[in-house]
Write a protein that holds these residues in place. Structure first.
Motif, short mmCIF file in Angstrom:
data_model
loop_
_atom_site.label_atom_id
_atom_site.label_comp_id
_atom_site.label_asym_id
_atom_site.label_seq_id
_atom_site.Cartn_x
_atom_site.Cartn_y
_atom_site.Cartn_z
N THR A 134 0.87 -1.65 0.49
CA THR A 134 0.42 -0.08 -0.13
C THR A 134 0.96 1.57 0.37
OG1 THR A 134 -0.28 0.28 2.11
CG2 THR A 134 -2.64 -1.07 1.24
N VAL A 135 2.24 1.23 0.08
CA VAL A 135 2.81 2.77 0.12
C VAL A 135 2.98 2.99 -1.47
CG1 VAL A 135 4.94 1.10 -0.79
CG2 VAL A 135 5.58 2.91 0.11
N PHE A 136 2.68 2.03 -2.39
CA PHE A 136 2.49 3.18 -3.95
C PHE A 136 0.89 3.35 -3.97
CE2 PHE A 136 6.42 -1.04 -3.66
CZ PHE A 136 6.65 0.20 -4.08
N HIS A 137 0.06 3.20 -3.23
CA HIS A 137 -1.12 2.80 -3.57
C HIS A 137 -2.04 2.72 -2.41
CE1 HIS A 137 -5.50 3.08 -5.27
NE2 HIS A 137 -4.89 3.54 -6.30
N PRO A 138 -3.60 3.76 -1.91
CA PRO A 138 -3.83 3.46 -0.54
C PRO A 138 -4.50 2.58 -0.68
CG PRO A 138 -4.38 5.25 -1.57
CD PRO A 138 -3.26 5.22 -1.98
N GLU A 139 -5.20 2.02 -1.93
CA GLU A 139 -6.78 1.20 -1.46
C GLU A 139 -6.27 -0.25 -2.61
OE1 GLU A 139 -9.41 3.45 -3.22
OE2 GLU A 139 -10.03 4.13 -1.23
N LEU A 140 -4.87 -0.74 -2.65
CA LEU A 140 -4.54 -1.67 -3.39
C LEU A 140 -5.44 -2.85 -2.84
CD1 LEU A 140 -2.41 -1.98 -5.23
CD2 LEU A 140 -0.47 -2.39 -4.01
N LEU A 141 -5.55 -2.81 -0.90
CA LEU A 141 -5.92 -4.59 -0.47
C LEU A 141 -7.22 -3.90 0.17
CD1 LEU A 141 -2.72 -4.93 1.65
CD2 LEU A 141 -2.88 -6.15 -0.22
N GLY A 142 -7.92 -2.85 -0.94
CA GLY A 142 -9.41 -3.10 -0.96
C GLY A 142 -9.69 -1.78 -0.19
N SER A 143 -10.87 -1.36 -0.38
CA SER A 143 -11.04 0.01 -0.26
C SER A 143 -12.67 -0.16 0.70
CB SER A 143 -11.50 1.45 -0.69
OG SER A 143 -12.47 2.47 -0.40
N PRO A 144 -12.75 -0.02 2.28
CA PRO A 144 -14.42 0.72 2.85
C PRO A 144 -15.13 1.29 1.95
CG PRO A 144 -12.66 2.30 4.16
CD PRO A 144 -11.74 1.47 2.86
N ASP A 146 -16.16 0.66 -0.67
CA ASP A 146 -17.10 -0.44 -0.90
C ASP A 146 -17.13 -1.48 -0.59
OD1 ASP A 146 -14.89 -1.41 -2.28
OD2 ASP A 146 -14.75 -1.16 -4.29
N GLY A 147 -16.97 -2.07 0.42
CA GLY A 147 -16.64 -2.67 1.22
C GLY A 147 -15.73 -3.81 0.98
N THR A 148 -14.56 -3.86 0.14
CA THR A 148 -13.74 -4.60 -0.20
C THR A 148 -12.80 -4.55 0.44
OG1 THR A 148 -12.51 -2.93 -1.96
CG2 THR A 148 -14.52 -4.58 -2.40
N TYR A 149 -12.44 -4.28 2.08
CA TYR A 149 -11.41 -3.86 2.79
C TYR A 149 -11.66 -5.04 4.57
CZ TYR A 149 -7.22 -3.05 5.23
OH TYR A 149 -6.15 -3.13 6.34
N ALA A 150 -11.98 -5.81 4.41
CA ALA A 150 -12.59 -6.61 5.61
C ALA A 150 -11.88 -6.07 7.01
CB ALA A 150 -12.26 -8.42 5.21
N ALA A 151 -10.15 -5.34 7.02
CA ALA A 151 -10.17 -5.50 8.21
C ALA A 151 -10.81 -4.37 9.05
CB ALA A 151 -8.60 -4.99 8.26
N VAL A 152 -9.58 -3.84 9.96
CA VAL A 152 -10.87 -3.27 10.23
C VAL A 152 -10.52 -1.44 10.07
CG1 VAL A 152 -10.94 -2.08 13.16
CG2 VAL A 152 -10.32 -4.41 12.78
N GLU A 153 -9.45 -1.18 10.12
CA GLU A 153 -9.29 0.33 10.06
C GLU A 153 -8.62 0.40 8.93
OE1 GLU A 153 -10.42 2.55 13.94
OE2 GLU A 153 -8.69 1.20 14.00
N LEU A 154 -8.75 1.01 7.93
CA LEU A 154 -7.49 1.18 6.55
C LEU A 154 -6.58 1.99 7.06
CD1 LEU A 154 -6.91 -0.16 3.61
CD2 LEU A 154 -8.27 1.60 2.81
N TRP A 155 -7.31 2.98 7.57
CA TRP A 155 -6.64 4.54 8.39
C TRP A 155 -5.33 4.45 9.01
CZ3 TRP A 155 -5.08 6.67 12.47
CH2 TRP A 155 -6.33 6.37 12.96
N GLU A 156 -5.66 2.66 9.05
CA GLU A 156 -3.62 2.80 10.61
C GLU A 156 -3.54 1.54 9.75
OE1 GLU A 156 -5.17 1.19 14.47
OE2 GLU A 156 -5.40 3.24 15.45
N ASP A 157 -3.96 0.65 8.86
CA ASP A 157 -3.18 0.11 8.15
C ASP A 157 -2.18 -0.03 7.21
OD1 ASP A 157 -4.76 -1.41 9.50
OD2 ASP A 157 -6.04 -2.51 8.43
#
Length: 212
Positions: A134-144, A146-157
């Motif tokens: 994600t150093v190259f793109h903030p939503e590379l592992l998904g985004s809250p 559209d519900g594609t990021y399953a973890a708790v808080e993207l902004w911390e990850d």
């Protein structure tokens, strides 16, 4: 999902804090110590003492490396002068922010999460090596969004801090690799990335280092 935006102004002061320490170690005198103290106090007013605490370990490491080089070179007078001004600037910085720090002492176990479990420390999730992408793109592992990021808080990850600053860091690190400070900053960057991941190193520091 930007998270705690109030932390961002404090973070932007840290490069200035490193620059002030570099300047003081180059020219250990009262004016430069005052500049470091003022910058340190500014960082302590940034709203998150924990971040200043982490930054302080890197600053302490650089100060110790500098003092060791002075000792190894036989410049003992310069060593004690530098150490004295660094200590004085630290005391003054804390003194300037004492009215903010003193009330926190009453709740030290809560502020430092001393009574918290390891699960709470991890905020019930942990970062893996894939998060470095994600150093190259903030939503590379998904985004809250559209519900594609399953973890708790993207902004911390997310490790993303901008492609232009990343490019400038790579260029600066490559062109200035022979300069000791560039090596120190590059190594510090790698170490800070490692400390963000769930590794045995983080677990050891959690158990052994006060305030971590």
């Amino acid at each position: 999902y930007a998270g705690w935006l109030s932390l961002l102004p404090g973070i932007t002061f840290f490069p200035l804090l490193f620059a002030a320490l570099f300047h003081l170690t180059d020219r250990p005198r009262a004016l430069n110590a005052l500049a470091l103290a003022a910058t340190g106090a500014l960082c302590l007013h940034g709203g998150h003492v924990q971040l200043v605490y982490y930054c302080g370990w890197f600053l302490a490491a650089y100060a110790l490396i500098t003092l060791f080089r002075r000792w190894h070179a036989g410049s003992h007078g310069e060593l004690w002068k530098t150490a004295g001004w660094i200590a004085a600037s630290g005391v003054l910085a804390v003194g300037l922010a004492a009215y903010l720090l003193a009330p926190l002492l009453a709740d030290v176990p809560l502020v430092t999460r001393e009574l918290a479990s390891r699960e709470f420390f991890r905020s019930f999730h942990s970062l893996g090596w894939q998060h470095l992408l994600t150093v190259f793109h903030p939503e590379l592992l998904g985004s809250p969004r559209d519900g594609t990021y399953a973890a708790v808080e993207l902004w911390e990850d997310v490790a993303y801090f901008g492609l232009v600053p990343l490019l400038l860091a790579i260029v600066g690190g490559t062109l200035g690799w022979r300069r000791p400070r560039v090596v120190f900053l590059a190594v510090s960057f790698v170490v800070s990335m490692l400390l963000a991941l769930d590794t045995p190193l983080v677990r050891v520091l959690y158990d052994a280092l006060p305030g971590f």
